[in-house]
Enzyme design. Structure first.
Site, PDB file in Angstrom:
ATOM      1  N   ASP A   1       0.901  -1.150   0.000  1.00 45.96           N
ATOM      2  CA  ASP A   1       0.000   0.000   0.000  1.00 45.96           C
ATOM      3  C   ASP A   1       0.938   1.197   0.000  1.00 45.96           C
ATOM      4  O   ASP A   1       1.545   1.510   1.021  1.00 45.96           O
ATOM      5  CB  ASP A   1      -0.884   0.005   1.258  1.00 45.96           C
ATOM      6  N   HIS A   2       1.062   1.846  -1.150  1.00 47.71           N
ATOM      7  CA  HIS A   2       2.156   2.824  -1.262  1.00 47.71           C
ATOM      8  C   HIS A   2       1.987   3.995  -0.293  1.00 47.71           C
ATOM      9  O   HIS A   2       2.945   4.688   0.010  1.00 47.71           O
ATOM     10  CB  HIS A   2       2.353   3.291  -2.713  1.00 47.71           C
TER      11      HIS A   2
ATOM     12  N   HIS B   1      -5.866   2.715   1.215  1.00 47.86           N
ATOM     13  CA  HIS B   1      -5.147   3.893   1.722  1.00 47.86           C
ATOM     14  C   HIS B   1      -5.859   4.563   2.905  1.00 47.86           C
ATOM     15  O   HIS B   1      -5.248   4.869   3.923  1.00 47.86           O
ATOM     16  CB  HIS B   1      -4.972   4.939   0.616  1.00 47.86           C
TER      17      HIS B   1
HETATM   18  C1  BG6 Z   1      -3.737   4.719  -6.226  1.00 50.81           C
HETATM   19  C2  BG6 Z   1      -5.104   4.769  -6.834  1.00 50.81           C
HETATM   20  O1  BG6 Z   1      -3.620   3.621  -5.358  1.00 50.81           O
HETATM   21  O2  BG6 Z   1      -3.505   5.910  -5.490  1.00 50.81           O
HETATM   22  C3  BG6 Z   1      -5.236   5.983  -7.733  1.00 50.81           C
HETATM   23  O3  BG6 Z   1      -5.319   3.596  -7.576  1.00 50.81           O
HETATM   24  C4  BG6 Z   1      -4.873   7.236  -6.982  1.00 50.81           C
HETATM   25  O4  BG6 Z   1      -6.537   6.096  -8.258  1.00 50.81           O
HETATM   26  C5  BG6 Z   1      -3.531   7.074  -6.304  1.00 50.81           C
HETATM   27  O5  BG6 Z   1      -4.815   8.302  -7.914  1.00 50.81           O
HETATM   28  C6  BG6 Z   1      -3.222   8.248  -5.408  1.00 50.81           C
HETATM   29  O6  BG6 Z   1      -1.908   8.121  -4.962  1.00 50.81           O
HETATM   30  P1  BG6 Z   1      -1.051   9.399  -4.591  1.00 50.81           P
HETATM   31  O7  BG6 Z   1       0.233   8.853  -4.086  1.00 50.81           O
HETATM   32  O8  BG6 Z   1      -0.918  10.212  -5.846  1.00 50.81           O
HETATM   33  O9  BG6 Z   1      -1.837  10.146  -3.560  1.00 50.81           O
END
Ligand code: BG6
Length: 504
Positions: free
Chosen positions: A189-190, A252
């Site tokens: 989960d980045h 997230h």
């Molecule tokens: C991803 C989603 O996991 O997270 C995307 O699939 C979203 O839809 C993105 O845009 C948002 O990530 P960040 O790091 O740009 O906030």
């Protein structure tokens, strides 16, 4: 707990399935470039991209460069890229193709020799979820997962979505853990790799000032917002199935909620932290059908303007059905039924094509009895603590102070810690941190199976309440470039509250 020390040399080949995909060029290769530029990438390391496009090794490397240079901008270091790219090779095969895996095994054995990687492999599944099971099956069937003494370790990294509901997530998990151990399974989960998200625990558990008031005696409500300006982009097929519910809430946002709401862990060991996060998910108050109608707002973007640019409605985007009922915005009121949080609402919102890109956690404190100043000054502003996750990183605390001079007034002032201003370095990209953690075998910032399980249980009750009919009738719209539908404001107005502004 598998936290390894810095001294242990890391050695591994990273095999990226989906080598020609978006994630590889936009996130993984830039992260590897940055690590190389910082000298953080191990010496005994190489990369294999696997994809279905017909490319030579050199063709593959060249195809990565334009996106890499866009992604890292002025931080591009051609010397680092030159050193990295000579360790990148490409193999073309279909994920179903047995021969392809046999060829991969031979290649990896040669690379073990050439780079002294000792049989250690990271299989990164940067592919559509329908390929997850087949890839892990074939890896095992072709002797690419050994996990036996003397053969090094083999780890798998799985991108989201991990299933599309609890049943499919369970099936996928059984398949994966029959082949890789839980310790070698990294569900990414980045958001957990983002600097300020890691800072939430430090802020809470390293500062008596905050921990002492982090409960329902002192906190009025908590707002977690992840707003985006981008639309569905080129991901129509995936997004139509996912919507904001599965794309952002299941992973997230529930992760942010667990870190904000968890009890102090007994130690910083991987399992101790995860144990506390799971307890928050287990304590989430169930959403009954009545509460669903009142406490969940789902909406879809209509035409509008983003930064002076006209943008299309969701239903007009390429690949989207003109009658789609997919949610691109979600706002919810949640409750955590435990002693710390009883009575404190958690308001959560996320959406695409909103006014600004911003992820924040806002803690609104309870007011003191309005006895001393109220008569003269009217109601005072509540104290708020804002944890800014992105794009600005930092924390600010807003409290009341006397206006300077003869003016007897009271006004809110800010104590502002701006992380990306104060520590003049660029925070590492989430994927830099997470890739290094996989190499080290540290899964603290990855989701354990039971976290995934409980978050699906929670999300499933929402998804199930939206049958086809309810899906259409429960959907409202909002103009692109706004903060979402009026119903999201009403959700708080009903409780005599407002969303705090996250701009600026
Ligand atoms: C991803 C989603 O996991 O997270 C995307 O699939 C979203 O839809 C993105 O845009 C948002 O990530 P960040 O790091 O740009 O906030």
């Amino acid at each position: 707990m598998r936290r390894l020390t810095q001294q242990q040399p890391i050695r591994a080949v990273l095999v990226i399935f989906g080598g020609t995909g978006d994630l590889t060029s936009r996130k993984l290769i830039p992260a590897l470039h940055n690590l190389k530029a910082k000298g953080a990438l191990p010496e005994h390391f190489a990369v294999v991209g696997v994809g279905r496009r017909d490319l030579s090794d050199e063709g593959f490397r060249e195809s990565l460069y334009p996106t890499l240079s866009r992604a890292v901008g002025e931080n591009l270091r051609d010397d680092a890229w030159a050193r990295l790219k000579e360790r990148i090779v490409y193999r073309r095969f279909d994920f179903q193709d047995e021969q392809g895996y046999k060829g991969l095994r031979e290649l990896l054995e040669q690379m073990d020799e050439a780079y002294q990687t000792g049989g250690n492999r990271i299989y990164y599944l940067a592919v559509a979820p329908e390929h997850f099971e087949v890839i892990v099956d074939k890896l095992q069937a072709n002797g690419l997962v050994r996990n036996r003494d003397g053969w090094g370790w083999q780890r798998v990294v799985i991108e989201k979505p991990f299933g599309r509901d609890l049943t499919s997530a369970r099936r996928l998990n059984q398949k994966i853990t029959a082949i890789f151990t839980e310790a070698n399974t990294f569900r990414i989960d980045h958001y957990l790799g983002k600097e300020m998200i890691q800072n939430i625990m430090v802020l809470r558990f390293a500062n008596p000032l905050f921990e002492a008031v982090w409960n329902n005696k002192h906190i009025d409500n908590i707002q977690i917002s992840a707003t985006e300006t981008v639309g569905v982009e080129t991901r129509a097929g995936y997004y139509e199935q996912a919507g904001a519910l599965r794309d952002m809430l299941q992973n997230h946002l529930l992760q942010l909620l667990t870190l904000t709401g968890m009890e102090p862990p007994v130690s910083l060991a991987t399992e101790a932290v995860r144990d506390e996060k799971v307890k928050v998910l287990r304590a989430l108050r169930a959403l009954t059908p009545e509460r669903m109608a009142a406490d969940v707002v789902r909406a879809q973007y209509d035409r509008g303007r983003i930064e002076d640019r006209r943008v299309a409605a969701y239903r007009e985007e390429k690949g989207i059905s003109p009658t789609s009922t997919t949610d691109t915005f979600l706002a919810l009121k949640l409750g955590i039924d435990n002693f710390r949080w009883a009575g404190v609402p958690f308001y959560i919102r996320t959406g695409k094509r909103l006014r600004a890109k911003s992820t924040d956690i806002i803690i609104q404190f309870k007011n003191l009895p309005q006895i001393l100043y109220a008569k003269e000054h009217g109601a005072l502003q509540p104290d708020i603590l804002i944890i800014r996750i992105q794009p600005k990183e930092g924390v600010y605390f807003q409290f009341n102070a006397k206006k300077p001079g003869m003016d007897p007034g009271i006004s809110p002032v800010k104590m502002d810690f701006c992380q990306n201003c104060d520590f003049e370095s660029n925070s590492p990209e989430a994927y830099e941190k997470l890739l290094l953690d996989v190499m080290r075998g540290d899964s603290t910032l990855f989701t354990r199976w039971d976290e995934v399980e409980y978050s699906w249980k929670f999300v499933d009750q929402i998804a199930q309440a939206w049958g086809e009919e309810e899906k259409a009738s429960s959907l409202t719209t909002y103009a692109a470039g706004t903060w979402g539908p009026a119903a999201a404001n009403e959700l708080l107005a009903r409780d005599e509250r407002d969303w705090w502004s996250v701009e600026g």
